[in-house]
Motif scaffolding. Structure first.
Motif, PDB file in Angstrom:
ATOM      1  N   MET A   1      13.731  11.779  32.094  1.00 53.12           N
ATOM      2  CA  MET A   1      13.844  11.992  30.645  1.00 53.12           C
ATOM      3  C   MET A   1      12.470  12.180  30.016  1.00 53.12           C
ATOM      4  SD  MET A   1      16.823  12.315  29.480  1.00 53.12           S
ATOM      5  CE  MET A   1      16.622  12.045  27.732  1.00 53.12           C
ATOM      6  N   ALA A   2      11.484  11.394  30.520  1.00 57.17           N
ATOM      7  CA  ALA A   2      10.123  11.504  29.991  1.00 57.17           C
ATOM      8  C   ALA A   2       9.568  12.888  30.283  1.00 57.17           C
ATOM      9  CB  ALA A   2       9.235  10.439  30.622  1.00 57.17           C
TER      10      ALA A   2
ATOM     11  N   HIS B   1      11.205  15.302  28.061  1.00 57.13           N
ATOM     12  CA  HIS B   1      10.702  15.138  26.709  1.00 57.13           C
ATOM     13  C   HIS B   1       9.321  15.782  26.556  1.00 57.13           C
ATOM     14  CE1 HIS B   1      10.562  13.357  22.748  1.00 57.13           C
ATOM     15  NE2 HIS B   1       9.276  13.104  22.988  1.00 57.13           N
ATOM     16  N   GLN B   2       8.488  15.657  27.593  1.00 52.50           N
ATOM     17  CA  GLN B   2       7.159  16.272  27.534  1.00 52.50           C
ATOM     18  C   GLN B   2       7.278  17.796  27.445  1.00 52.50           C
ATOM     19  OE1 GLN B   2       4.695  14.806  30.727  1.00 52.50           O
ATOM     20  NE2 GLN B   2       3.810  13.265  29.381  1.00 52.50           N
TER      21      GLN B   2
ATOM     22  N   SER C   1       8.448  18.668  24.017  1.00 52.34           N
ATOM     23  CA  SER C   1       7.330  18.491  23.090  1.00 52.34           C
ATOM     24  C   SER C   1       6.375  19.688  23.180  1.00 52.34           C
ATOM     25  CB  SER C   1       6.622  17.188  23.447  1.00 52.34           C
ATOM     26  OG  SER C   1       5.477  17.042  22.703  1.00 52.34           O
TER      27      SER C   1
ATOM     28  N   LEU D   1       5.455  22.435  20.256  1.00 54.10           N
ATOM     29  CA  LEU D   1       4.066  22.755  19.914  1.00 54.10           C
ATOM     30  C   LEU D   1       3.832  24.273  19.992  1.00 54.10           C
ATOM     31  CD1 LEU D   1       1.318  21.549  19.196  1.00 54.10           C
ATOM     32  CD2 LEU D   1       0.832  21.332  21.628  1.00 54.10           C
TER      33      LEU D   1
ATOM     34  N   ARG E   1       5.321  25.817  17.004  1.00 53.53           N
ATOM     35  CA  ARG E   1       4.491  25.522  15.830  1.00 53.53           C
ATOM     36  C   ARG E   1       3.304  26.501  15.771  1.00 53.53           C
ATOM     37  NH1 ARG E   1       1.745  19.659  14.717  1.00 53.53           N
ATOM     38  NH2 ARG E   1       3.859  18.943  14.978  1.00 53.53           N
TER      39      ARG E   1
ATOM     40  N   GLU F   1      -8.102  20.105  19.600  1.00 52.31           N
ATOM     41  CA  GLU F   1      -6.913  19.414  20.086  1.00 52.31           C
ATOM     42  C   GLU F   1      -7.004  19.184  21.604  1.00 52.31           C
ATOM     43  OE1 GLU F   1      -3.607  21.421  18.439  1.00 52.31           O
ATOM     44  OE2 GLU F   1      -2.210  20.426  19.797  1.00 52.31           O
TER      45      GLU F   1
ATOM     46  N   ALA G   1      -7.119  15.621  23.489  1.00 57.80           N
ATOM     47  CA  ALA G   1      -6.102  15.307  24.506  1.00 57.80           C
ATOM     48  C   ALA G   1      -6.764  14.977  25.836  1.00 57.80           C
ATOM     49  CB  ALA G   1      -5.155  16.488  24.657  1.00 57.80           C
TER      50      ALA G   1
ATOM     51  N   GLY H   1      -6.811  11.126  27.962  1.00 55.50           N
ATOM     52  CA  GLY H   1      -6.088  10.988  29.230  1.00 55.50           C
ATOM     53  C   GLY H   1      -5.082  12.055  29.586  1.00 55.50           C
ATOM     54  N   ALA H   2      -5.101  13.197  28.880  1.00 58.12           N
ATOM     55  CA  ALA H   2      -4.160  14.260  29.239  1.00 58.12           C
ATOM     56  C   ALA H   2      -4.636  14.959  30.511  1.00 58.12           C
ATOM     57  CB  ALA H   2      -4.054  15.260  28.103  1.00 58.12           C
ATOM     58  N   THR H   3      -3.692  15.245  31.402  1.00 58.39           N
ATOM     59  CA  THR H   3      -4.042  15.988  32.615  1.00 58.39           C
ATOM     60  C   THR H   3      -4.156  17.470  32.271  1.00 58.39           C
ATOM     61  OG1 THR H   3      -1.730  16.301  33.131  1.00 58.39           O
ATOM     62  CG2 THR H   3      -2.788  14.382  34.114  1.00 58.39           C
TER      63      THR H   3
ATOM     64  N   TYR I   1      -0.801  18.936  31.614  1.00 61.86           N
ATOM     65  CA  TYR I   1      -0.272  18.628  30.277  1.00 61.86           C
ATOM     66  C   TYR I   1      -0.883  19.571  29.232  1.00 61.86           C
ATOM     67  CZ  TYR I   1       0.843  15.930  26.085  1.00 61.86           C
ATOM     68  OH  TYR I   1       1.303  15.551  24.850  1.00 61.86           O
TER      69      TYR I   1
END
Lengths: 228, 300
Positions: free
Chosen positions: B2-3, B6-7, B10, B14, B17, B204, B208, B212-214, B217
């Protein structure tokens, strides 16, 4: 918590920012990194946060040698470190809550748990009533508090702050230091770079003094105010 | 799981947007992608339709024997009999000059012109299918029947189809080349659009990365952006192909009817649409991946 062993950091232009630093930081310590501009404070913090790798020597965070970690593992390690920057590094096209939620989104959290943790973090820094506001409308002190909320939203065991009160007047700075004081009381390890003697005199902790990329002193300070 | 979902959701939000944030630049990119896809696809369809047109004539070549205008019924009968017993003739069909004129009169577009004729100018005609349809066999039969009494001219129906096939072969190669050039253009457009997006989201990305964003990501919304552009380009290309087919059929179909030819472009099939979408998605994803990887490397 963290160990640095004869760490050298040399940049491509040949400048040696750190020259053979060796130190250990235990769980729950409050550590001030002091020194003049260019002494290597920010470089030391970047290494401690896993944002850079040493040119020589080893940096071990939570038992993991960052030289042995790949980019993805290093990113995951950074997820568990709260970072507070002097220039905030916030996203001004997103709301206060969205800024605070960013580390949780990166960690894969969502829904109710995400909202709950964001609210808790914003409450801790006194910004819960401005969750939907744009960071553009916040004062310097509030921006720094938002930066702190983002740093602690992931419940890290280590918070690293680079000159968190650098641009703030005494009133705002005092409020920010109170927040760090509460983190330390809660058992979080806090490493803070500062060149502000007032900051150090307000809080009791360990002082690492850097001089020209080397450890010039490692001492303890105490504060009557903090002790009360 | 689910995570992970969800990513992705998300990242998709974005992407949307960012798309809404600069609609003009994105729309322009999508338009160019649509043209880059629809132009070679349209040409391929046109060439395939023309190939089908000449296919029968190429694979089932026939000889058309035109009798002399003074050929009487006895001469026609003699040719008929000769064809009926000829070992090289598989089958034949006779069209009298009266039947040919009636057929012309039945065509509304030509009825007026035919009506002004004082006498029938059309010759008696035999359409012959040879047993040996090789060029040599046809040529041999053509020479033989051409020498018969009152046979004025013998025409090989496959000739025009051969010329058409040669011409279509050239256009096919041309379209291959054009498709490659336009595919490169598509890659370049998506590459450039994604590069601009990466550069404008520099702050941004930095934030990120710091918290800690890979790389995966950080790359994800930009890959979605490339895919979205490709998909929108493919949908628009499909609409352009439909519109092109409609306009072509409206203009060319009546012209084909004058020559008894079925000049009609059918609508794109489901397989063709899927192929178009797959090509667009593969190219745009590759371009976006290349762009975001190189630009992030430069930024760091």
């Amino acid at each position: 918590m963290m160990a640095l062993d004869t760490v050298v950091k040399r940049y491509p232009d040949g400048h040696e920012a750190l020259r053979g630093i060796t130190l250990d930081i235990e769980d729950g310590e409050l550590v001030f990194v002091t020194g003049r501009s260019g002494a290597g404070k920010s470089t030391l913090l970047r290494l401690m946060a896993g944002m850079e790798r040493p040119t020589a020597g080893t940096v071990t965070i939570n038992g993991q040698d960052i030289n042995r970690l790949g980019p993805a593992a290093l990113a995951r390690l950074r997820c568990n470190i709260g970072l507070v920057f002097q220039d905030h590094k916030l996203l001004f096209d997103r709301s206060v809550a969205e800024n605070a939620a960013l580390p949780l989104q990166i960690a894969g959290l969502y829904g109710h748990e995400l909202r709950r943790r964001v609210t808790a973090a914003l409450e801790k820094v006194g910004l819960a009533d401005q969750a939907k506001a744009s960071p553009v409308t916040l004062s310097g002190g509030e921006l720094q508090r938002l930066c702190i909320a983002r740093a602690i939203v992931n419940r890290p065991s280590l918070v690293i702050a680079d000159e968190p009160t650098g641009h703030l007047d005494q009133g705002y700075a005092s409020a920010i230091l109170d927040i760090f004081k509460s983190f330390h009381r809660a058992g979080i390890t806090v490493v803070m770079a500062t060149h502000d003697d007032t900051t150090i005199s307000t809080l009791a902790g360990r002082i690492l003094h850097l001089e020209d990329g080397q450890l010039g002193g490692d001492s303890e300070t105490d504060s009557a105010e903090y002790a009360t | 799981m689910m995570a992970w979902l969800h990513q992705h959701a998300s990242a998709a939000r974005l992407t949307l947007r960012r798309l809404v944030h600069s609609p003009f630049a994105n729309l322009l990119g999508v338009l160019v992608i649509a043209f880059a896809l629809s132009l070679p696809a349209g040409l391929y369809r046109l060439i395939n339709a023309a190939t089908l047109l000449g296919h029968d004539a190429l694979h089932d070549p026939r000889l058309t024997m035109f009798m002399a205008s003074d050929a009487d019924s006895a001469a026609v009968r003699a040719v008929w009999d000769a064809l009926a017993v000829h070992s090289e003739v598989l089958e034949f069909r006779y069209i009298s000059n009266t039947d040919a004129l009636a057929e012309l009169k039945a065509n509304p577009a030509l009825a007026d012109v035919v009506g002004t004729l004082e006498h029938n100018p059309l010759p008696h005609t035999f359409i012959v299918r040879a047993r040996d349809s090789s060029p040599a066999g046809l040529e041999s039969l053509r020479k033989m029947v051409g020498s018969w009494n009152k046979v004025e001219r013998v025409q090989m129906d496959g000739e025009w189809a051969k010329r058409l096939a040669a011409l279509l072969g050239f256009f096919r190669h041309f379209t291959h080349g054009l498709a490659i050039v336009l595919a490169v253009a598509l890659v370049f457009i998506v590459f450039n659009t994604v590069r601009q997006q990466v550069l404008s989201a520099r702050d941004e990305i930095e934030v990120a990365h710091l918290i800690g964003a890979t790389s995966r990501y950080i790359r994800r919304p930009f890959l979605y952006s490339g895919l979205l552009q490709g998909l929108m380009g493919a949908v628009l290309a499909f609409l352009l192909l439909q519109l092109g087919s409609h306009l072509f059929n409206e203009e060319v179909e009546p012209l084909g009817a004058l020559f008894s030819l079925n000049l009609q472009l059918r609508p794109p099939t489901l397989e063709e649409c899927l192929l178009l979408a797959l090509v667009a998605l593969a190219l745009s994803w590759s371009a976006a991946f290349l762009s975001v990887s190189l630009t992030l490397k430069r930024l760091r």
